[in-house]
Design an enzyme around this catalytic site. Structure first.
Site, PDB file in Angstrom:
ATOM      1  N   SER A 182       0.824  -1.214   0.000  1.00  0.00           N
ATOM      2  CA  SER A 182       0.000   0.000   0.000  1.00  0.00           C
ATOM      3  C   SER A 182       0.857   1.264   0.000  1.00  0.00           C
ATOM      4  O   SER A 182       2.013   1.255   0.422  1.00  0.00           O
ATOM      5  CB  SER A 182      -0.907   0.031   1.230  1.00  0.00           C
ATOM      6  OG  SER A 182      -1.679  -1.135   1.325  1.00  0.00           O
TER       7      SER A 182
HETATM    8  N1  SAH Z   1      -0.762  -4.892   4.115  1.00  0.00           N
HETATM    9  C1  SAH Z   1      -0.060  -5.182   2.875  1.00  0.00           C
HETATM   10  C2  SAH Z   1      -0.909  -4.870   1.663  1.00  0.00           C
HETATM   11  C3  SAH Z   1      -0.911  -6.022   0.719  1.00  0.00           C
HETATM   12  S1  SAH Z   1      -2.072  -5.988  -0.605  1.00  0.00           S
HETATM   13  C4  SAH Z   1       1.292  -4.486   2.852  1.00  0.00           C
HETATM   14  O1  SAH Z   1       1.603  -3.729   3.778  1.00  0.00           O
HETATM   15  O2  SAH Z   1       2.062  -4.737   1.919  1.00  0.00           O
HETATM   16  C5  SAH Z   1      -3.348  -7.037   0.011  1.00  0.00           C
HETATM   17  C6  SAH Z   1      -2.990  -8.486   0.266  1.00  0.00           C
HETATM   18  O3  SAH Z   1      -4.205  -9.128   0.685  1.00  0.00           O
HETATM   19  C7  SAH Z   1      -2.490  -9.281  -0.934  1.00  0.00           C
HETATM   20  O4  SAH Z   1      -1.228  -9.822  -0.638  1.00  0.00           O
HETATM   21  C8  SAH Z   1      -3.554 -10.384  -1.127  1.00  0.00           C
HETATM   22  O5  SAH Z   1      -3.000 -11.623  -1.533  1.00  0.00           O
HETATM   23  C9  SAH Z   1      -4.160 -10.470   0.267  1.00  0.00           C
HETATM   24  N2  SAH Z   1      -5.511 -11.026   0.373  1.00  0.00           N
HETATM   25  C10 SAH Z   1      -6.557 -10.906  -0.473  1.00  0.00           C
HETATM   26  N3  SAH Z   1      -7.636 -11.552   0.009  1.00  0.00           N
HETATM   27  C11 SAH Z   1      -7.270 -12.103   1.209  1.00  0.00           C
HETATM   28  C12 SAH Z   1      -7.942 -12.889   2.192  1.00  0.00           C
HETATM   29  N4  SAH Z   1      -9.221 -13.275   2.070  1.00  0.00           N
HETATM   30  N5  SAH Z   1      -7.248 -13.271   3.285  1.00  0.00           N
HETATM   31  C13 SAH Z   1      -5.949 -12.917   3.453  1.00  0.00           C
HETATM   32  N6  SAH Z   1      -5.258 -12.184   2.552  1.00  0.00           N
HETATM   33  C14 SAH Z   1      -5.910 -11.776   1.449  1.00  0.00           C
END
Ligand code: SAH
Length: 212
Positions: A59
């Protein structure tokens, strides 16, 4: 390392309205370049989302700061994060003294971040599964932060939140979401603040979007 660039990034997010000193301090301390792939490292201190592989993103720093500020967490709070991704948001919460439980559904991303946390000695509980069902074992949580965009607020997550706790979650369609800050006032009663115009990758799961 990268101190000048980190200071510039801090100035940008302060200008955009982040005022919580604890949040600013954590953003200042966590070295974002450690959480992004080599190919985009030169952009690590720009205020933008960056690709982390598997079609997912880390993000934007402002978004991380804003969500963390809205979560309003204190030292020793138990926080559940859905969507570990690069681990950057989790590292910011750890820096603030929170106990972090974080779930990632993509196995390759989970595995990479697990290794990174081991190398950096970052102590969070990481799990690979569908985060829309939460992590019952350690519930209830003082706060829940969902870092992927959902069609609605998963009921199971609200159940796993303490009364008085907050859940920060982007809700909308797949390209644009409204950040919802949901305060659990009692069992069955919530109060919601909304902030428009966020764009997260989709939350895929039983209480999220269905996989194509
Ligand atoms: N907090 C992260 C943002 C990652 S983007 C950071 O600081 O980098 C969002 C992430 O959510 C992705 O890696 C995706 O694979 C994951 N995601 C999507 N649906 C999900 C679910 N149901 N449970 C867990 N993770 C999920």
């Amino acid at each position: 390392m990268h101190e000048f660039e980190r200071q510039q990034l801090l100035d940008i997010i302060k200008k955009k309205g982040i005022t919580d000193e604890k949040v600013l301090d954590a953003i200042n301390k966590v070295e974002r370049h450690l959480f992004v792939p080599q190919i985009v490292k030169q952009h690590a201190y720009k205020d933008t989302a960056l690709p982390i592989g598997q079609g997912q993103t880390i993000s934007q720093p402002y978004t991380v700061a804003f969500m963390t500020q809205e979560l309003n967490c204190k030292k020793d709070d138990k926080i559940l994060e859905i969507g570990t991704g690069s681990g950057y948001q989790a590292a910011v919460l750890l820096e603030m003294g929170c106990k972090v439980y974080s779930i990632e559904r993509n196995y390759d991303i989970y595995n990479k971040t697990l290794k990174l946390f081991d190398e950096l000695d970052l102590r969070a509980a990481l799990r690979c599964s569908d985060g829309t069902i939460g992590w019952e074992e350690y519930a209830p949580y003082d706060g829940i932060i969902v870092t992927a965009g959902s069609p609605s607020a998963p009921e199971r997550l609200i159940k796993q939140l303490k009364v008085g706790g907050k859940m920060v979650i982007p809700i909308g369609d797949k390209s644009n979401q409204v950040l919802n800050v949901i305060l659990k006032k009692s069992e069955g009663e919530t109060e919601i603040k909304k902030y428009p115009n966020f764009a997260f990758v989709p939350l895929i799961g039983i209480e999220g979007w269905k996989e194509k």
